[in-house]
Design an enzyme around this catalytic site. Structure first.
Site, PDB file in Angstrom:
ATOM      1  N   TYR A 131       0.861  -1.182   0.000  1.00 25.41           N
ATOM      2  CA  TYR A 131       0.000   0.000   0.000  1.00 25.41           C
ATOM      3  C   TYR A 131       0.909   1.248   0.000  1.00 25.41           C
ATOM      4  CZ  TYR A 131      -2.877   3.705   1.924  1.00 25.41           C
ATOM      5  OH  TYR A 131      -3.488   4.908   2.151  1.00 25.41           O
ATOM      6  N   LYS A 189     -11.488  -1.276   6.326  1.00 28.50           N
ATOM      7  CA  LYS A 189     -11.903  -2.005   5.129  1.00 28.50           C
ATOM      8  C   LYS A 189     -12.902  -3.117   5.485  1.00 28.50           C
ATOM      9  CE  LYS A 189      -9.088   0.874   3.204  1.00 28.50           C
ATOM     10  NZ  LYS A 189      -7.825   0.997   3.838  1.00 28.50           N
TER      11      LYS A 189
HETATM   12  C1  LIG Z   1      -3.372  -2.984   2.471  1.00 34.59           C
HETATM   13  C2  LIG Z   1      -3.570  -1.732   3.267  1.00 34.59           C
HETATM   14  N1  LIG Z   1      -2.951  -1.600   4.454  1.00 34.59           N
HETATM   15  C3  LIG Z   1      -3.083  -0.487   5.192  1.00 34.59           C
HETATM   16  C4  LIG Z   1      -3.848   0.568   4.764  1.00 34.59           C
HETATM   17  C5  LIG Z   1      -3.964   1.815   5.614  1.00 34.59           C
HETATM   18  O1  LIG Z   1      -5.170   1.784   6.316  1.00 34.59           O
HETATM   19  P1  LIG Z   1      -5.901   3.113   6.861  1.00 34.59           P
HETATM   20  O2  LIG Z   1      -6.380   3.860   5.659  1.00 34.59           O
HETATM   21  O3  LIG Z   1      -7.006   2.560   7.699  1.00 34.59           O
HETATM   22  O4  LIG Z   1      -4.904   3.878   7.629  1.00 34.59           O
HETATM   23  C6  LIG Z   1      -4.517   0.477   3.538  1.00 34.59           C
HETATM   24  C7  LIG Z   1      -5.352   1.607   3.064  1.00 34.59           C
HETATM   25  O5  LIG Z   1      -5.871   1.595   1.988  1.00 34.59           O
HETATM   26  C8  LIG Z   1      -4.369  -0.710   2.768  1.00 34.59           C
HETATM   27  O6  LIG Z   1      -4.973  -0.840   1.574  1.00 34.59           O
END
Ligand SMILES: Cc1ncc(COP(=O)(O)O)c(C=O)c1O
Length: 408
Positions: free
Chosen positions: A115, A213
């Protein structure tokens, strides 16, 4: 008090009931929201005993809250772990786990596809604190092993990589711990939450989630969690999440997450079925050159590993696809924009795992902060689109794509 005994219970039952203890005063079915910043003691002596660690009681919401604790217990049980610590966001979980477990001079082996914000943490932020990182294709065990150094403390990867859907074999990486003692395996399980995959049961040490998510699953909360052993979680809690960096979760968000998780089993199964159908549909479209979805046989090794480690053939609700260069005489990026702008059901947005389908262009959105070289290494081209397949009727989504394709 609840009479429910979850020993031997199935996943759906556990997702609904785990972590709850029925409110003893009023018998409330739903978990109450303890919207308080502080907790009072009966006497100074009691407060002193709690702060001295002689007795245990909530003191201040940055270090603990009963609503948040219910969510932590639920996700720990579902992942098959000892404990969990909730955070304000997925990035809060990831950075807390890394801050909690690493110190200057350590080394991390991580994936070349992550990400976007995690990629920046690995490429820029950890090195700025004297923590070295090496990025490799974690679907290739030999490459991981070759990158291990005497000071390697963590192997970090996403079980299904965002956005290329490259699948990493958790059990095979866990085998490496036999030869390289002291290394912890940290898995971002955001794309493949239980019931799809429980990495700790396959030998990983720590799981992190963007709870934003699938776990919450309704597009109305930002949240995260770190799951692991009691020892690791309390270290992360004391060095990062709780007292020291304040990346904790709010009780209202925990309440919504608990509510969302009661339907986790149903939702994840429908997301996966819809995504499989969409992936099969997209694979047949003349404007598409490749579909990245681990449920497709055409995904070769990723498909094989997925079928081995994911439960009940469930994969994820995420599908990425690549536009053909030169289709109808136009560039891949031009056609990608045209199709996405012509769709009516999926929102153009960067989150995922919600009932509403969401679609986005990683190179200009979720992965815009990754360097062009980093995107190239990760296989994130300008013609790549990431689709979070929602819970709509899949026939309606297919119809929407068929209509939108008329614009190409
Ligand atoms: C695979 C993955 N990990 C971590 C995150 C970060 O999460 P957050 O947006 O809740 O901080 C995301 C965000 O899209 C993600 O897709």
């Amino acid at each position: 008090m609840s009479k429910i005994d979850l020993k031997g219970a199935g996943f759906a039952t556990t997702a609904i009931h785990a972590g709850h203890s029925r409110d003893p005063e009023y018998g409330a079915l739903a978990t109450p929201i303890f919207q308080t910043s502080t907790y009072c003691f009966d006497t100074v002596e009691e407060g002193g005993d709690v702060f001295a660690g002689k007795t245990s009681k909530y003191t201040y919401a940055r270090t603990g809250n009963p609503t948040v604790r219910t969510f932590e217990k639920k996700i720990a049980i579902l992942e098959g772990a000892e404990d969990a610590i909730a955070t304000g966001s997925g990035m809060g979980a990831i950075s807390s786990a890394l801050i909690g477990l690493l110190k200057t001079g350590d080394h991390v082996v991580t994936a070349d596809t992550l990400y976007g914000c995690t990629d920046v943490v690995m490429r820029e932020i950890l090195p700025s604190f004297g923590i070295e990182t090496t990025m490799v294709d974690t679907s290739d065990i030999a490459k991981i092993e070759a990158a291990i150094k005497p000071n390697t403390k963590i192997i970090y990867f996403e079980a299904a990589a965002n956005p290329t859907m490259r699948i990493t074999d958790v059990a095979a990486i866990a085998e490496l711990k036999k030869k390289h003692a002291g290394i912890k395996i940290v898995v971002d399980n955001t794309f493949t939450p239980p019931p799809i995959l429980c990495p700790i049961q396959l030998g990983a040490d720590i799981v992190v989630h963007s709870v934003t998510k699938y776990l919450n699953g309704h597009g109305d909360v930002i949240g995260g969690v770190v799951v692991g052993t009691t020892e690791d979680v309390s270290l992360i809690k004391s060095r990062a999440v709780g007292k020291m960096t304040g990346a904790h979760q709010s009780p209202f968000n925990a309440y919504l997450i608990i509510r969302g998780m009661k339907t986790l089993d149903l939702r994840v199964r429908k997301h996966c079925a819809n995504a499989q159908a969409m992936a099969e549909f997209l694979e047949k479209q003349a404007y598409v050159s490749a579909v990245y979805y681990p449920g497709l046989k055409s995904n070769g090794k990723d498909h094989e590993v997925a079928m081995k480690q994911f439960k009940d053939g469930l994969c994820t609700g995420m599908v990425s696809f690549e536009f053909k260069e030169g289709y109808n005489g136009k560039g891949a990026f031009e056609n990608a924009k045209k199709l996405v702008n012509s769709l009516t059901l999926p929102g153009i947005g960067v989150s995922l795992g919600d009932p509403d389908s969401l679609i986005q262009h990683p190179a200009s959105m979720t992965h815009a902060n990754v360097t062009p070289e980093g995107r190239k290494e990760a296989g994130i081209t300008d013609g790549l689109i990431r689709f979070s397949v929602g819970l709509e009727d899949v026939e309606d989504l297919i119809k929407d794509f068929e209509n939108a394709a008329k614009a190409l």
